[in-house]
Design a protein around this motif. Structure first.
Motif, short mmCIF file in Angstrom:
data_model
loop_
_atom_site.label_atom_id
_atom_site.label_comp_id
_atom_site.label_asym_id
_atom_site.label_seq_id
_atom_site.Cartn_x
_atom_site.Cartn_y
_atom_site.Cartn_z
N ASN A 65 0.83 -1.22 0.00
CA ASN A 65 0.00 0.00 0.00
C ASN A 65 0.86 1.26 0.00
OD1 ASN A 65 -2.37 -1.51 0.01
ND2 ASN A 65 -2.45 -1.59 2.25
N THR A 66 2.04 1.18 0.60
CA THR A 66 2.92 2.35 0.64
C THR A 66 4.16 2.16 -0.22
OG1 THR A 66 4.11 1.50 2.57
CG2 THR A 66 2.18 2.89 2.98
N GLY A 67 4.44 0.91 -0.63
CA GLY A 67 5.58 0.65 -1.48
C GLY A 67 6.90 0.55 -0.75
N GLY A 68 6.89 0.42 0.59
CA GLY A 68 8.13 0.35 1.34
C GLY A 68 8.17 -0.84 2.26
N ALA A 69 9.32 -1.00 2.93
CA ALA A 69 9.48 -2.08 3.89
C ALA A 69 8.70 -1.77 5.16
CB ALA A 69 10.95 -2.28 4.22
N LEU A 70 8.19 -2.81 5.83
CA LEU A 70 7.42 -2.61 7.04
C LEU A 70 8.29 -1.96 8.12
CD1 LEU A 70 4.57 -3.17 8.18
CD2 LEU A 70 5.51 -5.26 9.18
N LEU A 71 9.59 -2.28 8.11
CA LEU A 71 10.46 -1.71 9.13
C LEU A 71 10.76 -0.24 8.89
CD1 LEU A 71 13.00 -4.63 9.75
CD2 LEU A 71 11.00 -4.00 11.10
N ASP A 72 10.29 0.31 7.76
CA ASP A 72 10.42 1.76 7.54
C ASP A 72 9.47 2.54 8.45
OD1 ASP A 72 12.33 1.32 5.64
OD2 ASP A 72 10.98 1.53 3.93
N PHE A 73 8.41 1.86 8.95
CA PHE A 73 7.47 2.51 9.86
C PHE A 73 8.06 2.52 11.27
CE2 PHE A 73 4.77 0.87 6.48
CZ PHE A 73 3.90 1.92 6.25
N ASN A 74 7.79 3.57 12.01
CA ASN A 74 8.18 3.63 13.41
C ASN A 74 7.24 2.77 14.23
OD1 ASN A 74 10.35 5.43 13.04
ND2 ASN A 74 8.95 7.19 13.05
N THR A 75 7.83 2.01 15.16
CA THR A 75 7.00 1.22 16.05
C THR A 75 6.25 2.13 17.01
OG1 THR A 75 6.98 -0.69 17.55
CG2 THR A 75 8.81 0.87 17.79
N GLY A 76 5.06 1.68 17.42
CA GLY A 76 4.25 2.48 18.33
C GLY A 76 3.52 3.61 17.63
N THR A 77 3.19 3.43 16.35
CA THR A 77 2.51 4.49 15.59
C THR A 77 1.25 3.92 14.94
OG1 THR A 77 3.72 4.00 13.54
CG2 THR A 77 4.71 5.59 15.08
N SER A 78 0.31 4.83 14.66
CA SER A 78 -0.91 4.44 13.95
C SER A 78 -0.60 4.08 12.51
CB SER A 78 -1.94 5.56 14.02
OG SER A 78 -1.43 6.76 13.43
N ALA A 79 0.44 4.71 11.94
CA ALA A 79 0.83 4.38 10.56
C ALA A 79 1.21 2.90 10.46
CB ALA A 79 1.99 5.26 10.11
N LEU A 80 1.99 2.40 11.44
CA LEU A 80 2.34 0.99 11.45
C LEU A 80 1.09 0.14 11.68
CD1 LEU A 80 4.35 -1.32 11.36
CD2 LEU A 80 4.85 -0.94 13.78
N GLY A 81 0.19 0.61 12.56
CA GLY A 81 -1.05 -0.11 12.79
C GLY A 81 -1.87 -0.23 11.51
N ASN A 82 -1.93 0.84 10.73
CA ASN A 82 -2.68 0.80 9.47
C ASN A 82 -2.05 -0.19 8.49
OD1 ASN A 82 -4.47 2.76 10.38
ND2 ASN A 82 -3.28 4.46 9.52
N ALA A 83 -0.71 -0.22 8.46
CA ALA A 83 -0.04 -1.15 7.55
C ALA A 83 -0.30 -2.59 7.96
CB ALA A 83 1.46 -0.87 7.54
N LEU A 84 -0.31 -2.86 9.27
CA LEU A 84 -0.51 -4.22 9.75
C LEU A 84 -1.94 -4.72 9.57
CD1 LEU A 84 1.62 -4.04 13.04
CD2 LEU A 84 2.17 -5.36 10.98
N THR A 85 -2.86 -3.81 9.32
CA THR A 85 -4.27 -4.21 9.12
C THR A 85 -4.80 -3.77 7.77
OG1 THR A 85 -4.99 -2.18 10.24
CG2 THR A 85 -4.77 -4.17 11.59
N GLY A 86 -3.90 -3.35 6.87
CA GLY A 86 -4.35 -2.79 5.59
C GLY A 86 -4.44 -3.78 4.47
N GLY A 87 -4.09 -5.05 4.70
CA GLY A 87 -4.22 -6.07 3.65
C GLY A 87 -3.19 -5.99 2.55
N GLY A 88 -2.13 -5.18 2.71
CA GLY A 88 -1.15 -5.03 1.64
C GLY A 88 0.20 -5.64 1.94
N LEU A 89 0.32 -6.45 2.97
CA LEU A 89 1.62 -7.00 3.34
C LEU A 89 2.01 -8.16 2.42
CD1 LEU A 89 1.47 -6.97 7.25
CD2 LEU A 89 2.19 -5.17 5.67
N VAL A 90 3.27 -8.15 1.98
CA VAL A 90 3.78 -9.21 1.11
C VAL A 90 5.20 -9.56 1.55
CG1 VAL A 90 2.40 -8.60 -0.90
CG2 VAL A 90 4.64 -7.54 -0.58
#
Length: 635
Positions: free
Chosen positions: A196-221
């Motif tokens: 969904n964002t085109g980047g690595a999951l570890l690019d997100f800061n832990t403890g953020t809503s942005a990471l929460g959205n990525a983990l529940t956004g259905g776009g993880l590969v």
């Protein structure tokens, strides 16, 4: 350094049962790594049927991964809750150990041990797993799951996969996402991208809503090279909204790998009736990315590509295959007998001039540099129907290895490969009276029980369903010479009588031609290993009674009694009895008078010296020592 990652039963990545019958069976993998792993399991409260099925699943995993360090598993049998079939996790995770591919990245215990070639925490098991004691289980090994039951082998394979490393550290609380443990990600985490964002999951800061959205956004590969090579599209990671504890993130997407898909083992749900006994090419690719299997070659998948139409001129066609492998050895790839240069995985090859007969085609693949790195795919594709009215013919043949003559029955075996055209519907081939299956216009077989007479052999070929399809190959090979077995037994040396036992040994020499190679050699009732080749051999018979009389011995092979040496052909004379030679005065006891007698003759030389107990023609110290060793004995 390591932190504990053991979880409670409720918090582990659990497999959820769906009580809806889907009768699908994915058989065990036919691809095996050239190096295997040892997995040791401690069973806690398991019923015997569950242990047997668990060990079957363990054997599947042990043939797919490689490790010089034993993998230890603590398996518990307990009630886990409604519809929870099983749960598992690594007991510990480790970072910054010797051999770690990446700094500040946690590796599950079993994988870390494999990379370090050392047990980093021998005080605890590498994997803890739990299985529901109140589940309606099917403990069979054949995938024939009855209605309403869950396949236990499938669940064990799934949970062991989590324990071996298919597990991430991410979680979501509310709408906030977290990832990592003690400031470091799991190795699994490092390969997850967010489409969904085109980047690595570890690019997100832990403890953020942005990471929460990525983990529940259905776009993880999955982004690892080997995992990507195992499928057309990037492997999808389960990331539903809302977050599902124990299911999200550490599973493959349920909607991408439905029941029956070869990659469905690591989805979060399992239906009744569903049996998946193969980790699948995606999982094996992901494991290779994380570091598993680096010690051995593996062929993880063979996929079909385009198939060319039947050529009427030759009644043949071509089939493309896509080979997925890792850590190939030197040499070539052998696919159904055709050799190809190793160019890198995934590799596309083409099988040409295949007979168009409408039949399913089995595919066998191995590396010439490591034949143990092999895989077999039965009925991988189907040949097109014949497109020409050709006449049955033999195109070529290959005479393979020939066994040596077996002296037990005077026979031998001969391997043969035959290649035909237009044999579809002709049935099995009969060669010199022995019947064999024809597959894809080819028959590879071994003729057995052939007479070893040293003569040329003609090959007579017919088919069970077509009398007109018949051939003869004259002087196809030459039989080995006859090999009658023979044996001659000789006496090499007869030992002296033993003073304390009254017995002696005899050394034998036996000459053998064409021994049977099986069974045992019986010499006078004493059994010895049978020699495997012609030659001269020695042995010793011990504990024979020294009585001065004639003695003889015979010999024969237990698997070929007609090959023998008669007892009357090997004779000798036993040494005289030597029991109680120290009783010099004949009073039936070896005592003081005998000692005085021997001292009186000390130094006497000759055959008639009284007191020469050891028979060396002199009365000396050795005679006194022998007498003293039995002083007081009665004769």
């Amino acid at each position: 350094m390591h932190d504990h990652a053991a979880c409670s039963i409720e918090a582990c990545d659990g497999l959820v049962g769906i009580p809806e019958d889907h009768f699908i069976y994915v058989p065990p993998p036919t691809a095996f790594r050239s190096a295997a792993a040892t997995i040791e399991v401690t069973y806690n409260n398991f019923p015997p049927d569950a242990e047997a099925a668990f060990q079957y699943a363990v054997n599947i995993w042990a043939a797919q991964i490689s490790s010089d360090v034993s993998i230890t598993v603590d398996a518990n049998w307990a009630s886990l809750g409604v519809n929870i079939l099983g749960s598992a996790s690594p007991n510990t995770v480790h970072r910054n150990f010797t051999g770690a591919p990446n700094l500040d990245v946690y590796y599950p215990a079993a994988l870390a041990n494999q990379l370090a070639t050392n047990d980093l925490d021998a005080s605890s098991a590498d994997i803890s797993c739990n299985f529901g004691s109140d589940v309606n289980w099917y403990f069979g090994l054949d995938g024939s799951v009855p209605p309403g039951a869950y396949d236990f082998v499938t669940v064990v394979l799934h949970e062991l996969c989590h324990g071996l490393g298919f597990i991430g550290s991410a979680t979501v609380a509310g709408n906030t996402g977290f990832i990592g443990q003690s400031g470091s990600p799991f190795v699994y985490d490092t390969y997850i991208n967010d489409n969904n964002t085109g980047g690595a999951l570890l690019d997100f800061n832990t403890g953020t809503s942005a990471l929460g959205n990525a983990l529940t956004g259905g776009g993880l590969v999955w982004s690892g090279t080997e995992g990507l090579a195992a499928t057309i599209s990037p492997p999808g990671i389960y990331a539903p909204d809302p977050w599902e504890p124990g299911a999200s993130f550490s599973h493959l997407r349920e909607d991408m790998y439905l029941t029956g898909n070869p990659n469905a083992l690591m989805t979060p749900n399992l239906n009744t009736g569903e049996a998946i006994h193969d980790p699948g090419p995606i999982v094996m690719g992901m494991f290779a990315d994380m570091g598993w299997g680096m010690q051995g070659c593996s062929i993880s998948a063979v996929l079909t590509g385009p198939q060319l139409d039947c050529n009427p001129a030759t009644n043949t066609y071509s089939q493309q295959l896509i080979l997925i492998y890792d850590n190939p050895p030197a040499g070539l790839i052998n696919v159904n007998g055709s050799l190809f240069t190793i160019s890198g995985s995934p590799q596309t090859i083409s099988l040409n001039n295949l007979p168009a007969n409408g039949s399913p085609v089995d595919v066998d693949v191995f590396f010439t540099g490591d034949p143990g790195c092999t895989t077999t795919y039965p009925s991988l594709f189907t040949a097109p129907a014949p497109c020409a009215d050709g006449t049955c013919s033999i195109t070529s043949y290959y005479i393979g290895s020939q066994s040596t003559c077996n002296p037990v029955d005077g026979t031998y075996s001969q391997s043969v490969d035959l290649y035909f055209q237009y044999t579809s519907g002709a049935g099995d081939v009969i060669v010199n009276g022995q019947q064999f299956t024809v597959t894809n216009n080819q028959a590879s077989f071994t003729l057995t029980g052939l007479v070893a007479d040293g003569e040329p052999v003609d090959m007579l070929i017919t088919f069970t369903e077509d009398d007109a399809c018949a051939f003869a190959v004259f002087d196809a090979w030459t039989a080995p010479a006859p090999c009658p077995c023979s044996m001659v037994l000789e006496v090499a040396d007869v030992g002296a009588c033993g003073f304390n036992t009254g017995t002696y040994d005899v050394d034998l020499l036996f000459h053998v031609a064409n021994p049977p190679g099986t069974g045992l050699l019986d010499i006078g009732g004493n059994l010895f290993e049978s020699p495997t080749s012609s030659g001269s051999y020695t042995t010793t018979l011990s504990g024979l009674v020294a009585d001065g009389g004639p003695a003889s011995v015979g010999a024969y092979f237990t698997d070929l009694p007609t090959c023998n040496s008669p007892e009357d052909a090997t004779t000798w004379t036993a040494p005289p009895s030597c029991e109680c030679p120290g009783d010099l005065d004949g009073d039936g006891i070896i005592g003081v008078s005998d000692t005085l007698e021997i001292l009186a003759n000390f130094g006497c030389v000759g055959n008639d010296c009284i007191g020469d107990i050891d028979g060396d023609i002199i009365v000396g110290v050795s005679d006194i020592l022998q007498l003293l060793s039995v002083f007081g004995a009665s004769c």
